[in-house]
Scaffold this motif. Structure first.
Motif, PDB file in Angstrom:
ATOM      1  N   LEU A 141       0.851  -1.186   0.000  1.00 51.17           N
ATOM      2  CA  LEU A 141       0.000   0.000   0.000  1.00 51.17           C
ATOM      3  C   LEU A 141       0.886   1.235   0.000  1.00 51.17           C
ATOM      4  O   LEU A 141       1.839   1.339   0.788  1.00 51.17           O
ATOM      5  CB  LEU A 141      -0.905  -0.019   1.229  1.00 51.17           C
ATOM      6  N   THR A 142       0.584   2.195  -0.864  1.00 56.45           N
ATOM      7  CA  THR A 142       1.407   3.399  -1.000  1.00 56.45           C
ATOM      8  C   THR A 142       0.656   4.651  -0.581  1.00 56.45           C
ATOM      9  O   THR A 142      -0.590   4.670  -0.548  1.00 56.45           O
ATOM     10  CB  THR A 142       1.868   3.578  -2.458  1.00 56.45           C
ATOM     11  N   GLU A 143       1.411   5.696  -0.303  1.00 52.73           N
ATOM     12  CA  GLU A 143       0.789   6.990  -0.008  1.00 52.73           C
ATOM     13  C   GLU A 143       0.043   7.518  -1.229  1.00 52.73           C
ATOM     14  O   GLU A 143      -0.976   8.191  -1.092  1.00 52.73           O
ATOM     15  CB  GLU A 143       1.856   7.990   0.423  1.00 52.73           C
ATOM     16  N   ALA A 144       0.560   7.197  -2.424  1.00 54.97           N
ATOM     17  CA  ALA A 144      -0.103   7.652  -3.654  1.00 54.97           C
ATOM     18  C   ALA A 144      -1.522   7.089  -3.732  1.00 54.97           C
ATOM     19  O   ALA A 144      -2.456   7.793  -4.137  1.00 54.97           O
ATOM     20  CB  ALA A 144       0.708   7.226  -4.881  1.00 54.97           C
ATOM     21  N   PHE A 145      -1.693   5.826  -3.319  1.00 52.48           N
ATOM     22  CA  PHE A 145      -3.024   5.219  -3.327  1.00 52.48           C
ATOM     23  C   PHE A 145      -3.930   5.917  -2.322  1.00 52.48           C
ATOM     24  O   PHE A 145      -5.091   6.226  -2.615  1.00 52.48           O
ATOM     25  CB  PHE A 145      -2.931   3.724  -3.006  1.00 52.48           C
ATOM     26  N   LEU A 146      -3.404   6.168  -1.117  1.00 51.69           N
ATOM     27  CA  LEU A 146      -4.197   6.864  -0.098  1.00 51.69           C
ATOM     28  C   LEU A 146      -4.604   8.250  -0.582  1.00 51.69           C
ATOM     29  O   LEU A 146      -5.758   8.666  -0.429  1.00 51.69           O
ATOM     30  CB  LEU A 146      -3.404   6.972   1.206  1.00 51.69           C
ATOM     31  N   ASP A 147      -3.661   8.974  -1.187  1.00 49.16           N
ATOM     32  CA  ASP A 147      -3.945  10.330  -1.667  1.00 49.16           C
ATOM     33  C   ASP A 147      -4.969  10.313  -2.802  1.00 49.16           C
ATOM     34  O   ASP A 147      -5.846  11.179  -2.875  1.00 49.16           O
ATOM     35  CB  ASP A 147      -2.664  11.005  -2.138  1.00 49.16           C
ATOM     36  N   SER A 168       6.511  -6.148   2.881  1.00 51.48           N
ATOM     37  CA  SER A 168       5.410  -5.808   3.782  1.00 51.48           C
ATOM     38  C   SER A 168       4.368  -4.988   3.038  1.00 51.48           C
ATOM     39  O   SER A 168       4.701  -4.000   2.385  1.00 51.48           O
ATOM     40  CB  SER A 168       5.940  -5.000   4.971  1.00 51.48           C
ATOM     41  N   MET A 169       3.109  -5.404   3.137  1.00 50.33           N
ATOM     42  CA  MET A 169       2.047  -4.677   2.450  1.00 50.33           C
ATOM     43  C   MET A 169       1.873  -3.264   2.997  1.00 50.33           C
ATOM     44  O   MET A 169       1.415  -2.370   2.302  1.00 50.33           O
ATOM     45  CB  MET A 169       0.724  -5.430   2.570  1.00 50.33           C
ATOM     46  N   TYR A 170       2.214  -3.073   4.262  1.00 50.73           N
ATOM     47  CA  TYR A 170       1.934  -1.793   4.910  1.00 50.73           C
ATOM     48  C   TYR A 170       3.197  -1.031   5.299  1.00 50.73           C
ATOM     49  O   TYR A 170       3.121  -0.005   5.968  1.00 50.73           O
ATOM     50  CB  TYR A 170       1.057  -2.035   6.149  1.00 50.73           C
ATOM     51  N   GLY A 171       4.358  -1.516   4.881  1.00 47.80           N
ATOM     52  CA  GLY A 171       5.615  -0.893   5.279  1.00 47.80           C
ATOM     53  C   GLY A 171       5.721   0.577   4.916  1.00 47.80           C
ATOM     54  O   GLY A 171       6.162   1.405   5.723  1.00 47.80           O
ATOM     55  N   GLN A 172       5.325   0.927   3.696  1.00 49.99           N
ATOM     56  CA  GLN A 172       5.461   2.311   3.230  1.00 49.99           C
ATOM     57  C   GLN A 172       4.575   3.276   4.020  1.00 49.99           C
ATOM     58  O   GLN A 172       5.017   4.363   4.398  1.00 49.99           O
ATOM     59  CB  GLN A 172       5.129   2.399   1.738  1.00 49.99           C
ATOM     60  N   VAL A 173       3.330   2.872   4.267  1.00 53.40           N
ATOM     61  CA  VAL A 173       2.412   3.787   4.974  1.00 53.40           C
ATOM     62  C   VAL A 173       2.708   3.823   6.463  1.00 53.40           C
ATOM     63  O   VAL A 173       2.432   4.826   7.132  1.00 53.40           O
ATOM     64  CB  VAL A 173       0.932   3.405   4.711  1.00 53.40           C
ATOM     65  N   ALA A 175       5.816   3.747   7.618  1.00 55.52           N
ATOM     66  CA  ALA A 175       6.948   4.676   7.649  1.00 55.52           C
ATOM     67  C   ALA A 175       6.486   6.120   7.527  1.00 55.52           C
ATOM     68  O   ALA A 175       7.103   7.038   8.079  1.00 55.52           O
ATOM     69  CB  ALA A 175       7.923   4.340   6.526  1.00 55.52           C
ATOM     70  N   ALA A 176       5.376   6.326   6.808  1.00 53.02           N
ATOM     71  CA  ALA A 176       4.828   7.676   6.624  1.00 53.02           C
ATOM     72  C   ALA A 176       3.855   8.056   7.749  1.00 53.02           C
ATOM     73  O   ALA A 176       3.208   9.106   7.677  1.00 53.02           O
ATOM     74  CB  ALA A 176       4.121   7.764   5.274  1.00 53.02           C
ATOM     75  N   ASN A 177       3.764   7.195   8.771  1.00 50.10           N
ATOM     76  CA  ASN A 177       2.864   7.447   9.903  1.00 50.10           C
ATOM     77  C   ASN A 177       1.402   7.579   9.452  1.00 50.10           C
ATOM     78  O   ASN A 177       0.655   8.402   9.978  1.00 50.10           O
ATOM     79  CB  ASN A 177       3.298   8.706  10.675  1.00 50.10           C
ATOM     80  N   ARG A 178       1.018   6.745   8.489  1.00 47.51           N
ATOM     81  CA  ARG A 178      -0.364   6.788   7.999  1.00 47.51           C
ATOM     82  C   ARG A 178      -1.015   5.409   8.100  1.00 47.51           C
ATOM     83  O   ARG A 178      -1.834   5.010   7.266  1.00 47.51           O
ATOM     84  CB  ARG A 178      -0.402   7.305   6.553  1.00 47.51           C
ATOM     85  N   CYS A 179      -0.661   4.695   9.153  1.00 47.96           N
ATOM     86  CA  CYS A 179      -1.279   3.386   9.419  1.00 47.96           C
ATOM     87  C   CYS A 179      -1.476   3.240  10.914  1.00 47.96           C
ATOM     88  O   CYS A 179      -0.548   3.492  11.694  1.00 47.96           O
ATOM     89  CB  CYS A 179      -0.401   2.254   8.890  1.00 47.96           C
TER      90      CYS A 179
END
Length: 416
Positions: A141-147, A168-173, A175-179
């Motif tokens: 899951l990416t921040e681009a998808f969330l945005d 990790s499916m959630y590693g990126q978000v 790290a961005a404190n969005r999970c």
């Protein structure tokens, strides 16, 4: 550039933005180390960038509301799915549910039991879900998808998944404190339910032992039951036309949901009777019901069209029950009626379960006919699993070490 020469001097700096940048910088340095001016400047830029993105998300909120994402396969919907969805809703104003496709799930976890549309309809029928996104990629899951979908943050249980490639499916978000992490519901999972069916064992009926696959039982506290019930302002005595429909609602599926939605159209308050384990087993025999009474009750309570549940309801309607619960209409359908598991439902005669006028005590009776494309039965779900037993045995065997590792290492997480 800043007049600082070492880390101890940096720690003296105050101010919200500066302090955030300093904290970012200090993560990678030791006490007394010389200042790397370029790294400090980089930290400032990073913090400023995050602040700008955060402000952009705030400005982009629809009506100032917080949008939360929960993703999943949602295959054989159970109380663990519903409790995760309920907790996710507690964290924001608008809950968006993302559903993976049949193809992606098959690649990452093995074949689905419920098809795309069936899973979508059940998620849409959940009272805590506001929006649904289908075909969500089973990939990081990416921040681009969330945005793109104007999501503020996503939610997952404390059993974070790993893809087949080890990522990790959630590693990126994260790290961005969005999970945000929520409590995983104990004692129930799709893997466990499939295992119960494959074993055809009554072990899950015995509350003195753990369930057939999991080493932990579902623990239905009164608080959890109350949270699932929800809106206390919907009182039975305020209803002008109470509708009652009973059933076992085992392996809750879209056939059940469609019958409940049709029943609700007969009045303004839907009361659902869920039969206890012993009653269901006496009728269906073998290892039924697959789900325990409390698991089935929580599933039914999660439906948007359901107002309340009678736990362990009697199979036969009576004048006393009609009066006590102020029932105006009693409904039944081929997808909810509790009969022997080997009964041919395509040729089922409603007269077999139509109550007498005396038993109805003045209430009306309505048999709900569902179109063939909506008439999914619990037996169909079981057949899909047994027809692919070898594949599901292999999938469960592959999942077992993952489940065992989670159980051995899990920590207490507060339930919302």
């Amino acid at each position: 550039r800043f007049g600082w020469t070492c880390v101890s001097e940096v720690k003296m700096v105050k101010g919200d933005l500066v302090e955030a940048a300093v904290d970012t910088y200090l993560k990678g340095v030791e006490e007394g180390e010389e200042i790397n001016v370029e790294e400090v400047a980089k930290a400032f830029r990073s913090v400023l960038g995050e602040r700008a993105k955060s402000k952009k998300r705030e400005d982009g909120k629809v009506g100032g509301k917080t949008r939360v994402l929960i993703m999943g396969c949602f295959d054989i919907m159970h109380s663990g799915h519903y409790n995760a969805i309920r907790q996710a809703k507690c964290l924001g104003d608008v809950l968006v549910a993302g559903i993976h496709s049949d193809e992606d799930i098959a690649r990452e976890k093995g074949p689905v039991v419920m098809k795309d549309k069936e899973r979508e309809e059940l998620v849409k029928g959940c009272k805590w879900v506001d929006e649904v996104i289908t075909g969500v990629p089973y990939s990081p899951l990416t921040e681009a998808f969330l945005d793109k979908h104007r999501i503020d943050f996503c939610v997952h249980g404390d059993d974070l998944p790993i893809n087949t490639d080890g990522s990790s499916m959630y590693g990126q978000v994260i790290a961005a404190n969005r999970c945000k992490i929520i409590k995983r519901t104990e004692g129930v999972s799709t893997t466990d339910l499939v295992g119960r069916i494959l074993l055809l064992s009554r072990a899950h009926h015995d509350h003195r032992t753990a369930t057939s696959q999991s080493k932990v039982q579902l623990l239905p506290t009164m608080r959890r039951l109350t949270e699932f019930k929800g809106d206390r302002n919907k009182a039975l005595d305020k209803a002008s036309r109470v509708v009652f429909i009973g059933g076992d609602f085992d392996l809750f599926h879209v056939g059940h949901l469609r019958a409940l939605e049709r029943a609700k159209q007969e009045g303004d308050y839907l009361l659902v009777g869920v039969y206890d384990d012993m009653t269901v087993n006496k009728v269906k025999q073998f290892a039924f019901p697959v789900m325990s009474l409390h698991e089935r009750v929580l599933n039914v309570l999660s439906c948007d069209c359901v107002d309340d549940v009678v736990v362990g309801a009697p199979m036969e309607i009576s004048p006393s029950m009609v009066t006590t619960l102020n029932i105006s209409v009693v409904c039944s359908s081929s997808t909810t009626v509790c009969v022997r598991q080997d009964e041919d439902m395509s040729a089922f005669d409603p007269a077999k379960v139509t109550p007498s006028e005396e038993a109805l005590g003045g209430a009306a009776f309505k048999w709900i006919d569902l179109p063939s494309e909506e008439a999914l039965y619990t037996g169909d779900v079981i057949d899909r699993i047994l027809d692919n037993a070898g594949t599901y045995y292999a999938r469960n065997a592959k999942r077992k070490p993952i489940e065992d590792s989670y159980m051995q290492n899990r920590k207490y997480v507060k339930e919302l």
